[in-house]
Design an enzyme around this catalytic site. Structure first.
Site, short mmCIF file in Angstrom:
data_model
loop_
_atom_site.label_atom_id
_atom_site.label_comp_id
_atom_site.label_asym_id
_atom_site.label_seq_id
_atom_site.Cartn_x
_atom_site.Cartn_y
_atom_site.Cartn_z
N ASP A 14 -12.94 -6.28 27.68
CA ASP A 14 -13.08 -4.99 27.02
C ASP A 14 -14.55 -4.83 26.61
OD1 ASP A 14 -12.29 -2.61 25.45
OD2 ASP A 14 -12.75 -3.90 23.74
N ASP A 16 -16.12 -1.83 24.18
CA ASP A 16 -16.38 -1.37 22.81
C ASP A 16 -15.70 -2.27 21.80
OD1 ASP A 16 -17.86 1.23 23.24
OD2 ASP A 16 -16.06 1.66 24.41
N THR A 113 -12.70 -0.85 30.34
CA THR A 113 -13.00 -0.07 29.13
C THR A 113 -12.37 1.31 29.19
OG1 THR A 113 -14.81 0.89 27.82
CG2 THR A 113 -15.19 0.67 30.20
N LYS A 144 -5.23 2.59 27.91
CA LYS A 144 -4.66 1.58 27.02
C LYS A 144 -3.91 2.30 25.91
CE LYS A 144 -8.66 -1.45 27.84
NZ LYS A 144 -9.85 -2.09 27.23
N ASP A 169 -10.20 -6.63 21.49
CA ASP A 169 -10.32 -6.64 20.03
C ASP A 169 -9.42 -5.62 19.35
OD1 ASP A 169 -12.61 -4.31 18.79
OD2 ASP A 169 -12.02 -4.37 20.89
#
Length: 230
Positions: A14, A16, A113, A144, A169
């Protein structure tokens, strides 16, 4: 360098929050847009959108009173954050060190991403040798927490998803990775990381190295957060 026999088939990253500390850029852009329309928007509101697909974020802003078409909301957010990242990439230094170690070992990497291609390209320009594949939010029909993005990354790399390690995260990102079938490592950044069976959770990447990635790929589950995020 030739990959080790115990290496995962690939590591799927990922962007960001995980690799770069760009979430403050997103929240600042959301606040600026909300202010234009007299909408109250707090850091807590921004944190609720961490890891979500941009159409979802745009819909939330519109529902709160940002009187623009969702495509224009997305364009504003992307332009603002892309300009910030082009000026300065805010690396998460612990992730940068781990990425360097994984790449040096010859393990294929993909960037997965929900940011769109323009922003992913601005970041990738600062790490041009790191990622063989990039999957951005504007390339998938379902963002996502749907697994589509991770499955597409594995397909493009020509590897089986269950032999990959995904690093995330956010709640949406972790759920996406788990649903895809990838071994999943979640790092605690701005938002809590929920306990999900089979997901490894760490406070940071300090102390996480290639050996750790190999162990997770082999099925080991690490949990450093059982005392704070349940």
């Amino acid at each position: 360098m030739n990959p080790h026999a115990s290496d995962p088939a690939a590591v799927l990253w990922d962007m960001d929050g995980t690799l770069i500390d760009s979430e403050p850029y997103w929240i600042a852009a959301e606040k600026a847009l909300a202010t234009r329309f007299g909408v109250d928007w707090t850091d807590e509101d921004g944190l609720e959108l961490v890891g979500q697909a941009l159409p979802y974020s745009a819909a939330v802003l519109a529902s709160r009173g940002v009187d623009l078409p969702e495509v224009e909301i997305i364009e504003f957010l992307l332009s603002s954050v892309a300009a910030d990242v082009t000026e300065r990439v805010p690396w998460q230094e612990d992730a940068r060190a781990l990425l360097t170690e994984v790449v040096s070992a010859g393990i294929p990497c993909a960037l997965v991403t929900m940011s769109y291609a323009r922003l992913a390209a601005a970041f990738q320009a600062r790490a041009p040798e790191a990622f063989q594949v990039v999957v951005s939010g504007d390339e998938v029909e379902r963002g996502k927490p749907d697994p589509e993005a991770y499955l597409l990354a594995a397909s493009r790399l020509g590897v089986e998803i269950d032999r990959c390690v995904a690093i995330e995260d956010s709640r949406a990102g972790v759920r996406s990775a788990v649903a895809s079938g990838a071994r999943t490592l979640a790092v605690r950044r701005l938002t809590p990381v929920e306990r999900i069976e089979g997901v490894s959770r760490v406070r940071s990447f300090e102390g996480v190295d290639l050996g750790t990635i190999r162990e997770i790929a082999a099925g080991r589950v690490i949990d450093e957060l059982d005392d704070i995020d349940d």
